[in-house]
Write an enzyme that holds these catalytic residues in place. Structure first.
Site, PDB file in Angstrom:
ATOM      1  N   GLU A   1       0.848  -1.197   0.000  1.00  0.00           N
ATOM      2  CA  GLU A   1       0.000   0.000   0.000  1.00  0.00           C
ATOM      3  C   GLU A   1       0.883   1.247   0.000  1.00  0.00           C
ATOM      4  O   GLU A   1       2.094   1.166  -0.142  1.00  0.00           O
ATOM      5  CB  GLU A   1      -0.957  -0.002   1.205  1.00  0.00           C
ATOM      6  N   ARG A   2       0.225   2.432   0.058  1.00  0.00           N
ATOM      7  CA  ARG A   2       0.900   3.727   0.132  1.00  0.00           C
ATOM      8  C   ARG A   2       1.666   4.052  -1.157  1.00  0.00           C
ATOM      9  O   ARG A   2       2.873   4.271  -1.130  1.00  0.00           O
ATOM     10  CB  ARG A   2       1.824   3.812   1.352  1.00  0.00           C
ATOM     11  N   SER A   3       0.923   4.112  -2.249  1.00  0.00           N
ATOM     12  CA  SER A   3       1.567   4.452  -3.524  1.00  0.00           C
ATOM     13  C   SER A   3       0.908   5.667  -4.197  1.00  0.00           C
ATOM     14  O   SER A   3       0.552   5.590  -5.368  1.00  0.00           O
ATOM     15  CB  SER A   3       1.523   3.239  -4.461  1.00  0.00           C
TER      16      SER A   3
END
Length: 456
Positions: free
Chosen positions: A252-254
């Site tokens: 995650e976190r893109s």
């Protein structure tokens, strides 16, 4: 203030936008002298940090050893004070032995393009920047597990800004195998008493351009265990531009924008995310006693492609937490593994937090002209990462996998082959080969000559 606001904007564009004053009526008046064009950090620099001088005009400091510290090391050059341009007379691997590089002294340019082939790769550690006016180009940071046991608390970003860092550009770097985030902008949430003071105390005026941000380690040494993360943009970070990057194989976190973040996401290729790609999350538990701030996200011309690690149900942008997000999006493509459209919006909260879609961008770096989304994959795969003229094995492997729809989220660098061990090389730095003003080569063959370095 003028330099920051008008970075990258030509006089023609300023006139078209009504930003140059002209007489309203009456007799012709002598034309005012043309304002000088803003001076960019390097050709093509973009965003609110585009006009940082970095170390321009300062002394040249040569890195002459691959040792993690001591005389002639990168750490010694980073710790020096005053404006400085860091160049490299060695190529190979710098092993930090779990001791993070911390940039505390401002006005520095780290010019990895000057290193002989195979360039500079940093392992078993990362870099934090808590200074201002910092430019870093063509460096690889592959943090990895550093031999630590699983869940041991080795939580290392490959790169992160800290505190109130500002005027920072990270361009054409490779940032992988982190046990925390691969590339982040961080700092305290609440410095001072007002939202304006909070934003001034957090990272601001930051550009992340043309980087590879990939293969964050999932079940690894982070105390929380799963932590394959692309970019955390921490609460109240502002004026951040994320452009032309390859995000690949991050759970995650893109990227993730935390509460109150104000930023622009343009022309990135996001491949094989896990449970989330772009997301926004203001966590009530972290904002207790403080007024929630409206986040602002602009996303234009980005491409999201599902991969082997991507679940069937994934949205381009998802919201969690409790704060609202003002969102402007245009020309974004999101598809599954066989090209079927994915939804633009999703949520992972039952709170009333909402995405507020607006018709005009709430913020935009002046002079920025995005590519069409259909052109993004070719552009990013050709340009992203450190030294695209001299890529190492892992960058070549990663880009080939993205192009062909292969690869997956990994738990350790050992799932690939372990840390790289290229043969060290050396070559004297010749200042006549470089435009010291912006650290571009004077001749096209300067970069090619780096491949002819002497082995040591």
């Amino acid at each position: 203030m003028f330099k920051r606001v008008f970075a990258g904007l030509s006089l023609t564009a300023m006139a078209a936008a009504g930003l140059l004053l002209t007489p309203l009526s009456g007799a012709a008046k002598p034309a005012a002298p043309a304002a000088p064009a803003p001076v960019l950090a390097f050709p093509g620099a973009q965003g609110w940090a585009a006009v940082t001088p970095g170390g321009r005009g300062g002394r040249i400091i040569k890195v002459t050893t691959l040792a993690g510290d001591g005389p002639g090391s990168l750490r010694e050059a980073i710790n020096a004070s005053g404006p400085r341009i860091i160049v490299f007379e060695v190529g190979g691997v710098i092993d930090l032995d779990t001791k993070t590089l911390v940039v505390k002294e401002s006005f520095v340019t780290i010019a990895g393009q000057t290193a002989p082939s195979p360039g500079i790769t940093i392992i078993r550690g990362g870099m934090d920047v808590s200074a201002h006016d910092v430019v870093m180009q063509h460096i690889r940071i592959r943090s990895g597990e550093a031999g630590r046991p699983k869940k041991s608390g080795w939580e290392e970003d490959s790169f992160s800004t800290q505190g109130g860092a500002w005027n920072v550009i990270v361009d054409h770097c490779t940032l992988t195998w982190a046990t925390d985030e691969n590339m982040s902008a961080s700092g305290p949430r609440f410095t001072g008493k007002t939202p304006d003071e909070w934003r001034a105390g957090a990272s601001h005026a930051v550009t992340f351009s043309n980087n590879i941000v990939a293969e964050g380690l999932a079940w690894s040494t982070h105390f929380k265990i799963e932590h394959s993360k692309g970019s955390l943009i921490h609460d109240n970070t502002s004026d951040i531009l994320i452009i032309g990057n390859l995000y690949a194989h991050n759970y995650e976190r893109s990227p993730l924008f935390k509460g109150g973040v104000r930023g622009v996401i343009v022309n990135n290729l996001i491949y094989d995310p896990g449970q989330r790609a772009l997301h926004y999350n203001l966590m009530a538990e972290e904002w207790a006693g403080h007024e929630y701030q409206l986040g602002q996200m602009v996303a234009v011309g980005n491409v999201l492609r599902a991969g082997p690690s991507t679940p069937d149900q994934l949205a381009f942008l998802e919201i969690g937490g409790y704060g609202d997000l003002e969102f402007y999006g245009r020309d974004n493509i999101a598809v599954d593994r066989i090209g079927r459209p994915l939804p633009m919006f999703g949520r992972y909260t039952t709170s009333p937090a909402k995405i507020i879609v607006v018709k005009k961008p709430p913020l935009w770096p002046l002079g920025l002209a995005p590519l069409a989304a259909v052109d993004v994959q070719q552009s990013v795969l050709a340009k992203a990462g450190a030294r695209p003229w001299d890529r190492d094995y892992d960058d070549v492997r990663l880009i080939a996998d993205v192009a062909e729809g292969r690869g997956q989220i990994i738990d350790s660098e050992d799932a690939i082959h372990g840390y790289p061990h290229p043969k060290p090389t050396s070559r004297p730095f010749n200042p006549d080969d470089w435009n010291l003003f912006d650290m571009t080569p004077r001749r096209p063959d300067v970069l090619d000559a780096g491949a002819k370095a002497k082995g040591t």
